[in-house]
Structure formats: C-alpha cells, structure tokens
Design a protein around this motif. Structure first.
Motif, short mmCIF file in Angstrom:
data_model
loop_
_atom_site.label_atom_id
_atom_site.label_comp_id
_atom_site.label_asym_id
_atom_site.label_seq_id
_atom_site.Cartn_x
_atom_site.Cartn_y
_atom_site.Cartn_z
N ALA A 150 0.82 -1.21 0.00
CA ALA A 150 0.00 0.00 0.00
C ALA A 150 0.85 1.27 0.00
O ALA A 150 0.40 2.33 -0.44
CB ALA A 150 -0.93 0.00 1.21
N LEU A 155 -4.04 6.54 -2.66
CA LEU A 155 -5.08 6.16 -1.71
C LEU A 155 -6.43 6.13 -2.42
O LEU A 155 -6.91 7.16 -2.90
CB LEU A 155 -5.11 7.15 -0.54
CG LEU A 155 -6.20 6.91 0.50
CD1 LEU A 155 -6.13 5.50 1.08
CD2 LEU A 155 -6.11 7.96 1.61
N SER A 156 -7.02 4.97 -2.49
CA SER A 156 -8.31 4.79 -3.15
C SER A 156 -8.94 3.51 -2.62
O SER A 156 -8.32 2.76 -1.86
CB SER A 156 -8.14 4.67 -4.66
OG SER A 156 -7.50 3.46 -4.99
N ALA A 160 -7.54 0.41 -0.27
CA ALA A 160 -7.90 0.71 1.12
C ALA A 160 -9.37 0.42 1.40
O ALA A 160 -10.24 0.69 0.58
CB ALA A 160 -7.61 2.17 1.42
N PRO A 163 -11.23 4.39 2.64
CA PRO A 163 -10.16 5.34 2.35
C PRO A 163 -10.40 6.73 2.92
O PRO A 163 -9.45 7.40 3.33
CB PRO A 163 -10.10 5.36 0.82
CG PRO A 163 -11.41 4.81 0.36
CD PRO A 163 -11.83 3.84 1.41
N ALA A 167 -7.87 8.64 5.32
CA ALA A 167 -7.32 9.96 5.01
C ALA A 167 -7.50 10.91 6.19
O ALA A 167 -6.58 11.65 6.56
CB ALA A 167 -8.01 10.53 3.77
N ALA A 172 -3.35 11.64 4.95
CA ALA A 172 -3.14 11.31 3.54
C ALA A 172 -4.26 11.94 2.70
O ALA A 172 -5.33 12.29 3.22
CB ALA A 172 -3.13 9.80 3.35
N ILE A 174 -6.84 11.57 -0.68
CA ILE A 174 -7.41 10.64 -1.65
C ILE A 174 -6.78 10.88 -3.02
O ILE A 174 -6.68 12.02 -3.47
CB ILE A 174 -8.94 10.80 -1.73
CG1 ILE A 174 -9.60 10.55 -0.37
CG2 ILE A 174 -9.53 9.88 -2.80
CD1 ILE A 174 -9.49 9.13 0.11
N LEU A 178 0.22 7.02 -0.73
CA LEU A 178 0.41 6.85 0.71
C LEU A 178 1.90 6.85 1.02
O LEU A 178 2.69 6.22 0.32
CB LEU A 178 -0.19 5.52 1.17
CG LEU A 178 -1.67 5.48 1.49
CD1 LEU A 178 -2.09 4.04 1.76
CD2 LEU A 178 -2.00 6.35 2.69
N HIS A 182 2.28 8.10 6.81
CA HIS A 182 0.85 7.85 6.97
C HIS A 182 0.62 6.49 7.62
O HIS A 182 -0.23 6.33 8.50
CB HIS A 182 0.15 7.90 5.60
CG HIS A 182 0.25 9.22 4.91
ND1 HIS A 182 0.48 9.35 3.56
CD2 HIS A 182 0.16 10.49 5.40
CE1 HIS A 182 0.52 10.63 3.23
NE2 HIS A 182 0.33 11.34 4.33
#
Length: 252
Positions: A150, A155-156, A160, A163, A167, A172, A174, A178, A182
């Motif tokens: 990861a 980040l999606s 995740a 997510p 976040a 973090a 979106i 990452l 984080h």
C-alpha cells in the motif's frame, strides 16, 4: 528464524492472539497456527471466508447457541479446531461473539486461540469502523497488520478499506500516494490500529515486504511508528507467505 523464535516474536505461544488491520490477517493466523505444536483453535469474531483446504484442523460450524458445546466436544479428540458460525454472506461465514471465543478457549483447554478480529474486504490497508475491532475479553496479544504494497500507491478503494476514514486519520489525501509516515500514524494511533487494544500486548506487522523498495518504505514507517507510540517496542517486517517469513525486526 526457528519456529520457537517466530511464535515468541508474536507472543503466540498461549492465550488469545488477534489480528486486525489489512494485508495478511488470515495468512498470519494460519502460519502461526501451523507452527504451534500444542492445542490450537482458529476462529473469527467477524465474517470470514471458508478455511483453506490444507488447514490441519477439524472444522466446526455451529450457531451461537451450540458453538461452545460443539467445539468443546471436538477438542476432546482433536488437537486443532477451526470454528465459525453458520450464517453465510457472499461466501463468508459468520463470526463468533467475542465473549464466546473466550469461553470456548477456557472450557476446551486450548493452549492458544488465533482470532481474526476485524474485516478489510481483501484490501491492503484499512482504518477501523466505530464497532471495530471485535476483540475477545482477555486478549493477550494484538497483531495490527498493514501491507507494504500500500505504501507508495494512490489512496483509493482499490487498496484501502474506508479510504476517507483513513485519510482523515492519517492526513493522507485521496488519490495521492500513501507515504510511510501515513502508515506510521495508522499503526501508532489509538483511533487507528491501536484502537481497543488496551491492555493487550501489541506487535505490529508490516506484511508483503517482498523487495528492497518495500523494505525501505516499511522500515521508515516502522521507525516512525516506534517514535510516535510507546505501546510497542518492535515492528516486524515480513512476507508471511515466504518460506522464511521475517525480513527484519525494527526495534526501539
């Protein structure tokens, strides 16, 4: 690393041992259970897929009102027992209530019970929901897990579970990669993967450390997590499917 050393690293010789997070919970539980030579139970307090066919354990599926008696009976003649509820949901079986897991562990006389204590929908990283984790009373050790795969990925929902919550917790963004920091926040936060863990011992695991880049990212995340929290003294970097799973142990 010897079998004994690996079990000791995760404090997995006795008691209730739980995995939380994402990126290798079941793999870690099955690996540790296979190494243990004593009386072993495997279960989940949340929905779980069928146990693997090569799992060396007797499988019990029973409704909540029957599961204690059913597992205790099986434990009379079988060293290792894996058990769940009977209700299915998209190919998964219902978990067993945390209090019943504790009762079964004590009444059946298991040396150790390995417990999957939250869900992640096969993602590589997650933030806990309000009702997670589902730890049995008296849990001895919690193993919070994150996949090294990861780190560096945007980040999606692809990588995740929840997510947006991740976040908010870690800072973090979106759609942005990452970073190790984080992951460090997630591992060290009482609203992250330390949520609900007191007073259990904690041994974080960064899994899927399969190459040099992932190892460097994971080491950075582990060092920062140790700086941010005094709830644990080591972070294990590993590839739990490998023949020799432990890549590095990062210590305070």
């Amino acid at each position: 690393m010897t079998v004994e050393a690996l079990l000791d690293l995760f404090c997995a010789r006795a008691g209730l041992i739980c995995t939380v997070g994402a990126g290798g919970k079941k793999t870690t539980l099955y690996r540790l259970a296979a190494l243990h030579s004593g009386r072993v139970a495997l279960t989940s307090t949340v929905f779980i897929p069928p146990f693997p066919k090569d799992l060396q354990a007797t499988v019990i599926r029973a409704p909540s009102e029957q599961v204690v008696a059913a597992v205790c009976e099986a434990a009379r003649t079988h060293r290792a027992v894996a058990y769940t509820g009977v209700v299915t949901k998209k190919g998964r079986f219902e978990g067993v209530a945390p209090a019943l897991v504790k009762e079964i562990h004590e009444r059946a006389g298991f040396d150790v019970t390995f417990v999957k204590a939250d869900g992640a929908r096969t993602r590589m990283i997650k933030a806990p929901a309000d009702d997670e984790p589902q730890l049995p009373p008296g849990t001895r050790c919690v193993i919070p897990i994150v996949s090294a795969a990861a780190i560096g990925a945007p980040l999606s929902e692809r990588i995740a579970h929840r997510p947006e919550r991740l976040a908010e917790l870690t800072g973090a963004e979106i759609g942005k990669p990452l970073k190790p920091e984080h992951v460090a926040v997630l591992l060290s936060s009482e609203q992250g993967l330390l949520k609900g863990c007191d007073p259990a011992h904690v041994v974080p695991l960064i899994n899927m450390v399969d190459d040099a880049e992932r190892r460097e990212f994971a080491r950075t995340a582990a060092q920062e997590a140790l700086r941010l929290s005094h709830r644990f003294d080591v972070v294990v970097l590993a590839s739990m499917r490998a023949a020799d799973p432990v890549v590095e142990v990062v210590r305070r």
